[in-house]
Design an enzyme around this catalytic site. Structure first.
Site, PDB file in Angstrom:
ATOM      1  CE  LYS A   1     -49.021  35.588  67.487  1.00  0.00           C
ATOM      2  NZ  LYS A   1     -49.007  35.440  66.008  1.00  0.00           N
TER       3      LYS A   1
ATOM      4  CE  LYS B   1     -41.446  30.768  70.239  1.00  0.00           C
ATOM      5  NZ  LYS B   1     -42.279  31.831  69.700  1.00  0.00           N
TER       6      LYS B   1
ATOM      7  CB  CYS C   1     -44.432  33.379  72.443  1.00  0.00           C
ATOM      8  SG  CYS C   1     -44.572  34.152  70.812  1.00  0.00           S
TER       9      CYS C   1
ATOM     10  CD  GLU D   1     -42.908  35.397  67.189  1.00  0.00           C
ATOM     11  OE1 GLU D   1     -43.010  35.677  68.393  1.00  0.00           O
ATOM     12  OE2 GLU D   1     -43.772  35.681  66.350  1.00  0.00           O
TER      13      GLU D   1
ATOM     14  CB  VAL E   1     -41.502  38.048  76.735  1.00  0.00           C
ATOM     15  CG1 VAL E   1     -40.982  38.576  78.057  1.00  0.00           C
ATOM     16  CG2 VAL E   1     -40.384  37.989  75.702  1.00  0.00           C
ATOM     17  CB  THR E   2     -45.683  38.700  75.711  1.00  0.00           C
ATOM     18  OG1 THR E   2     -46.539  38.201  74.671  1.00  0.00           O
ATOM     19  CG2 THR E   2     -44.764  39.741  75.166  1.00  0.00           C
TER      20      THR E   2
ATOM     21  CD  GLN F   1     -62.155  25.594  83.852  1.00  0.00           C
ATOM     22  OE1 GLN F   1     -62.925  24.683  83.568  1.00  0.00           O
ATOM     23  NE2 GLN F   1     -61.711  26.468  82.966  1.00  0.00           N
TER      24      GLN F   1
ATOM     25  CG  ASP G   1     -40.071  33.812  71.636  1.00  0.00           C
ATOM     26  OD1 ASP G   1     -39.369  32.793  71.427  1.00  0.00           O
ATOM     27  OD2 ASP G   1     -41.191  33.966  71.109  1.00  0.00           O
TER      28      ASP G   1
HETATM   29  N1  TIU Z   1     -42.831  36.039  71.715  1.00  0.00           N
HETATM   30  C1  TIU Z   1     -44.033  36.608  71.623  1.00  0.00           C
HETATM   31  O1  TIU Z   1     -44.797  36.646  72.578  1.00  0.00           O
HETATM   32  N2  TIU Z   1     -44.359  37.217  70.398  1.00  0.00           N
HETATM   33  C2  TIU Z   1     -45.172  38.319  70.292  1.00  0.00           C
HETATM   34  O2  TIU Z   1     -45.411  38.811  69.201  1.00  0.00           O
HETATM   35  N3  TIU Z   1     -45.676  38.824  71.444  1.00  0.00           N
HETATM   36  C3  TIU Z   1     -46.410  39.966  71.591  1.00  0.00           C
HETATM   37  O3  TIU Z   1     -46.902  40.192  72.693  1.00  0.00           O
HETATM   38  N4  TIU Z   1     -46.538  40.800  70.572  1.00  0.00           N
END
Ligand code: TIU
Length: 223
Positions: free
Chosen positions: A134, A131, A164, A74, A159-160, A204, A26
């Site tokens: 997430k 996609k 995701c 996304e 990210v993030t 772990q 993303d």
């Molecule tokens: N790609 C992804 O992480 N989608 C999000 O909405 N991330 C946020 O941190 N908001």
């Protein structure tokens, strides 16, 4: 083909390049640029911009040795039929998914905000997965693609970290893939969430997966 080894955390990580793939999650304008979905949620997008050079180095390294690269975005269908109310109607943002913003409708397929930032744009032959969730396995052909390519090991960037990236790593872990996250090629809007997610993944004895720096990963190519 011989296995290569990375000095990873929590312990060394071995993999075969010809059964590995890099998934870049993303790195699209809606999360990285001003005026997109990420900023509409009240986030400081400049935090995410800082990892662009590291992600670029990672992608170039994988391209250089011919390892499969997959990019995800996304996004939702223009009629939002794949965007559940639970995702759209939450909080009190200025703009919601599907609303028009400076880069087109937020997180809607085909709009400028969904494009991967030019510095990291896919090249011909690299798979791009759109996609709605997430995690990148949910409602996509990622699993079939990986099985067709006989992929066993997945490297992660993007990210993030805690949203995701972590969702996709957990989905991959449950499906039996060996997973490694490039620590300096991922970022969150929240410093503490990035660090905590990395800690959780490694804990772990690599309960979700391993982590390493971009340098550690690239060094393994030339061992
Ligand atoms: N790609 C992804 O992480 N989608 C999000 O909405 N991330 C946020 O941190 N908001």
């Amino acid at each position: 083909m011989d296995k290569l080894t990375i000095q990873a955390r929590p312990h060394a990580f071995s993999y075969q390049p010809n059964t590995s793939a890099l998934i870049v999650i993303d790195m699209q304008r809606d999360f990285i640029d001003s005026g997109g979905f990420g900023e509409s949620l009240g986030n400081d997008v400049s935090r995410l911009q800082k990892i662009i050079p590291a992600v670029k180095r990672l992608i170039n390294g994988f391209r250089g040795v011919g390892i499969t690269i997959i990019h995800t975005r996304e996004c939702h269908l223009p009629d939002l039929s794949d965007c559940p109310d639970a995702k759209r109607y939450r909080g009190n943002p200025g703009l919601r998914i599907g609303d028009p913003g400076p880069m087109g409708r937020l997180l809607v397929k085909g709009e400028p905000g969904v494009e991967i930032i030019p510095a990291l744009a896919p090249i011909p032959g690299e798979k791009v997965i759109d996609k709605p969730g997430k995690g990148a396995f949910y409602h996509t052909d990622l699993q079939e693609f990986l099985q067709d390519q006989h992929i066993e090991t997945l490297f992660f960037a993007g990210v993030t970290t805690e949203v995701c990236v972590q969702s996709t790593m957990r989905e991959a872990n449950d499906r039996g893939y060996f997973c490694l996250l490039a620590r300096d090629a991922t970022e969150s809007y929240f410093d503490v969430f990035k660090q905590t997610t990395i800690d959780m993944i490694e804990a772990q004895g690599a309960i979700v997966g391993w982590t390493a720096t971009v340098d550690d990963i690239l060094t393994s190519f030339h061992a």
